[in-house]
Structures are given as C-alpha cells and as structure tokens.
Design an enzyme around this catalytic site. Structure first.
Site, mmCIF file in Angstrom:
data_model
loop_
_atom_site.group_PDB
_atom_site.id
_atom_site.type_symbol
_atom_site.label_atom_id
_atom_site.label_comp_id
_atom_site.label_asym_id
_atom_site.label_seq_id
_atom_site.Cartn_x
_atom_site.Cartn_y
_atom_site.Cartn_z
ATOM 1 C CG HIS A 122 -1.883 0.998 1.415
ATOM 2 N ND1 HIS A 122 -1.618 2.268 1.877
ATOM 3 C CD2 HIS A 122 -3.213 0.966 1.161
ATOM 4 C CE1 HIS A 122 -2.743 2.966 1.904
ATOM 5 N NE2 HIS A 122 -3.733 2.195 1.474
ATOM 6 C CG ASP A 199 0.309 -2.595 6.221
ATOM 7 O OD1 ASP A 199 -0.700 -2.777 6.944
ATOM 8 O OD2 ASP A 199 0.280 -1.912 5.192
ATOM 9 C CD GLN A 202 -7.046 -4.606 3.900
ATOM 10 O OE1 GLN A 202 -7.983 -5.350 4.222
ATOM 11 N NE2 GLN A 202 -7.237 -3.344 3.537
ATOM 12 C CE LYS A 225 -7.500 -0.193 6.096
ATOM 13 N NZ LYS A 225 -8.231 0.141 4.867
ATOM 14 C CB CYS A 365 -3.664 3.233 -1.660
ATOM 15 S SG CYS A 365 -4.850 4.512 -1.326
HETATM 16 N N1 PMP Z 1 -1.916 -0.836 4.525
HETATM 17 C C1 PMP Z 1 -2.842 -1.581 3.924
HETATM 18 C C2 PMP Z 1 -2.479 -2.948 3.434
HETATM 19 C C3 PMP Z 1 -4.131 -1.068 3.760
HETATM 20 O O1 PMP Z 1 -5.068 -1.813 3.151
HETATM 21 C C4 PMP Z 1 -4.443 0.223 4.250
HETATM 22 C C5 PMP Z 1 -5.819 0.824 4.080
HETATM 23 N N2 PMP Z 1 -6.376 0.653 2.821
HETATM 24 C C6 PMP Z 1 -3.435 0.947 4.880
HETATM 25 C C7 PMP Z 1 -2.191 0.385 5.008
HETATM 26 C C8 PMP Z 1 -3.675 2.314 5.440
HETATM 27 O O2 PMP Z 1 -4.573 2.247 6.480
HETATM 28 P P1 PMP Z 1 -5.190 3.577 7.115
HETATM 29 O O3 PMP Z 1 -5.723 4.375 5.963
HETATM 30 O O4 PMP Z 1 -6.256 3.089 8.019
HETATM 31 O O5 PMP Z 1 -4.078 4.279 7.821
#
Ligand code: PMP
Length: 406
Positions: A122, A199, A202, A225, A365
């Site tokens: 991401h 990270d 997910q 999430k 993203c």
């Molecule tokens: N890492 C991953 C794998 C994600 O899916 C996301 C959110 N789509 C993020 C980081 C960022 O999370 P947040 O926007 O809640 O900070």
C-alpha cells in the site's frame, strides 16, 4: 459462525440503497461497518465519563484514564504483546508506519542504508520510506511478485546486504488478497540481523495475530478496518527497539520534565503519544476487539474463507472474468480484485452501485502494483464477518447484469 445472527448488531446493514435495493456492502477492505456494541460504548463514554486522561485528580479524569489504559491492555492481549509499553496508540496504520519510518531511520539509518519493501505494498508503506529517502538518502529495495501475486522469496533473500537495516512488508495484500508467509519473511530477516515491520491493516480483521509467535519487531493496524472507529490505530513494537527510537512528535503527554535547557521524555508507550489521545476511540477499538474475540477469530476466518472460496468459484463462471491474486484460497484472504472483459472498472463499480452493491474501484493505493500487473485499476469486492453467500450471489448476478449492458 452464522453471519445472519451477527447482522442485527450492524444497523447500517438494513439500509436500502436508492430507495430500492438492500445494501450489499462489499467494501470492507476500505473500512468495516460498526456494531452497536462499539458505537454505544463510545456514546456512553461521551455522555457519562468524558474528561481528559492522565494526570487528572478528579473522578471523571481517573475513570477516563482507566478506560483508556484498560483499552491498551485489551489491545495487548489481542496481539499477545509482552507489555502495554509495547502498544502505542496512533491514528491508524498509516501513522504507525510513518512513525517507524521516521524514528527508526533517525535512530539507525544513514545515507545509502536500505529498507526492503515489496511490490504489493500500500502507498503508506512506500511513501513513508520515500520521505526518509528524501530526508536522509536511504534506499528502497523491492521484493518482486509472481504473476499470480505471491512474493518471490528467492529474490527476497538476494536483497540483503550489509546496508540492509529493516524489512517492511504487508501481511495481507489489500488488492490481491495474498496472505504473505510473514513468519518466513521475519525468520530470514532475523538471520541477517534485520528487524521487520508488518503492515497488519488487512490481516487483523480476518485471522488471529500473535506478535510474539510471529516474532515481528513492529506491527501496525487500523481500528476502522476491524469494526472499530476511525481515527485510531496501533503500533506494536518490541520494547527494546521502541526504547532506542527518538520521539515522533513533541508536546504534552510525551515528556517527563521540560525546561528551556533540557527536556526528558516519558516512559513507553507515552513517549510516542504527544497530545490528548483519542481516548473515546480507544474505548471503541477495545470494544471492537472484544466483539471479534467473542465470536472468535478462528470462526471468522473459517466463515470468510468459505465465502471467498464460494465467491471465487461463482465469479469464475462469468465469461471474461479475471480474478487477480493466488487461486489457492488458503493463501487468498477475503479480498477479490477482478476485471471482466474490457469493461472499465469504474463503469463496473458505478453500475454495481446502482444495484445497491458497494465495491471499490481504482488503484487501491497501490500504483506500483498496478504497474506490475500492467493495469490501471481493478474492481474489488472484500468480505467481512457479516457477509453472506446470498450477497455473493447478488454480486455475481449484478456483474452478469452489467455485462449484458455492454
Ligand atoms: N496498509 C494496507 C495494506 C491497507 O489496506 C491500508 C488501508 N487501505 C493501509 C495500510 C492504510 O490504512 P489507514 O488508511 O487506516 O491508515
């Protein structure tokens, strides 16, 4: 686990979209819906407890502090961390990763030192490090992926050299659904004496995570999430590593003593928590973690795996369907990115919405991953504990209907 039984905990799931269609919410990788237990606990705190936490001598402040620190203990238990000093509240995964990128590189990285990330990250796990590239001249090395979206561990091993300082990879891809073999990734890094940030944005909603069993050095996730509120997340870090990092931001809460000549910093985890924390959101997060723990992450995982397998099988019946990521559901989490013939993902998403089906479209993203796959974007359906086979059927029927329009 019976998805139908839990649905009544989520008032939004009874909504009708465009006054016509029952909501089919399949955008859970972006954010999950919130159960009453979470929202009511937060309302209750605002109505009956609200006061700023820490150092307050009065009744409400002490009660709010107990709730907030109790939430930290809930998170500690949830991740099986050793101590609450290892649990830093942040605004989310993004802030957790930025904190590590900045503080770790300040403590341990010089110009030319390297961080290993992967091709499926991401943006938050790419750009945070690129900011340090600009500040300090560190370098990013990238683990490539196979065509079906798995990390190439053979190539990963080759990336280590005497400038490698940290590895930062995702547990589960938010695009491909790939469940990465993080235990092997961590073991290999540790063989080279290199710490690892995982990270977990997910993974935490879908599977049991035990940071001590994984032996990761840092772990990040977001409250929203995992059925919790927005604006709160967690950074886990091993105590001996967090101790060595400089503070992230300056302000109240993070100091021990302040003078114009010399300021000393607070103990862990407060050293990293400048300013008034979102103590109501931490309550919401704790109730969300209680909620999933009560159902049981094993039961949630089994339900979602069944749903994902069913969806992949049903979607594959659609002519022209391409599903990204691994075909094996044992390493494919509850996220399905797809493309149907040459129907643009935006058209597909927009028309599915007209049928009450909420999916996400675009690059998610993860632009470098899109480039690797040779595409601009995908349509993405992602599942949560409350989704049902009937909703998968609605998605499949919806896709068929959109297809007929083209
Ligand atoms: N890492 C991953 C794998 C994600 O899916 C996301 C959110 N789509 C993020 C980081 C960022 O999370 P947040 O926007 O809640 O900070």
């Amino acid at each position: 686990m019976q998805a139908m039984q839990v649905r009544s905990d989520f008032p939004i799931l009874t909504k009708t979209i465009y006054k016509k269609y029952p909501l089919v919410y399949l955008d859970n990788a972006a954010t999950t819906q919130k159960p009453r237990q979470v929202v009511e606990a937060m309302t209750e705190e605002y109505y009956n407890v609200n006061a700023n936490v820490h150092r307050g001598v009065h009744f409400l402040s002490q009660q709010a502090t107990e709730l907030h620190e109790g939430s930290r203990e809930t998170v500690r238990k949830f991740l099986n961390a050793q101590s609450t000093g290892e649990i830093v509240f942040t605004r989310g995964t993004t802030e957790s990763i930025n904190l590590v990128a900045q503080c770790f590189s300040d403590a341990f990285m010089k110009e030319g030192d390297e961080v290993i990330v992967s091709e499926m990250e991401h943006h938050s796990n790419i750009v945070s490090w690129q900011l340090q590239q600009q500040r300090k001249g560190i370098k990013l090395r990238v683990i490539p992926i196979t065509d079906d979206g798995q990390l190439r561990l053979d190539e990963y091993e080759k990336l280590f050299n005497d400038r490698t300082r940290i590895v930062s990879v995702t547990h589960v891809s938010n695009v491909l659904g790939t469940i990465n073999p993080v235990k092997d990734i961590i073991r290999i890094a540790h063989e080279h004496g290199v710490p690892v940030l995982i990270d977990g944005a997910q993974s935490t909603p879908h599977m049991k995570v035990d940071v001590r069993e994984l032996d990761c050095d840092f772990f990040a996730f977001s409250g929203h999430k995992i059925y919790g509120p927005t604006g709160i997340g967690v950074l886990y870090g091993k105590e001996q590593l967090l101790e060595k990092l400089p503070p992230y931001m300056g302000g109240g809460e993070m100091i021990k003593n302040v003078s114009f000549e010399r300021t000393t910093f607070n103990a862990l985890p407060f050293k990293f928590e400048a300013g008034t924390p979102d103590y109501v959101a931490s309550t919401g997060l704790a109730r969300a973690l209680d909620y999933v723990s009560n159902i049981g992450l094993d039961a949630i995982e089994a339900h979602e795996r069944d749903l994902t397998a069913y969806a992949m099988q049903r979607m594959a019946e659609i002519e022209g369907m391409k599903i990204y990521g691994p075909a094996d559901v044992n390493i494919h989490d509850a996220v399905i990115s797809f493309q149907v013939g040459n129907i643009h993902h935006l058209d597909m998403g927009t028309l599915l919405d007209r049928l009450g089906i909420a999916v996400r479209t675009g690059h998610h993203c993860a632009e470098p991953l899109m480039r690797r796959l040779g595409i601009k974007g995908t349509c993405r359906a992602s599942f949560a504990l409350y989704n049902t086979r009937e909703e998968v059927d609605a998605l499949v029927a919806g896709i068929q209907r959109v297809k007929q329009m083209f």
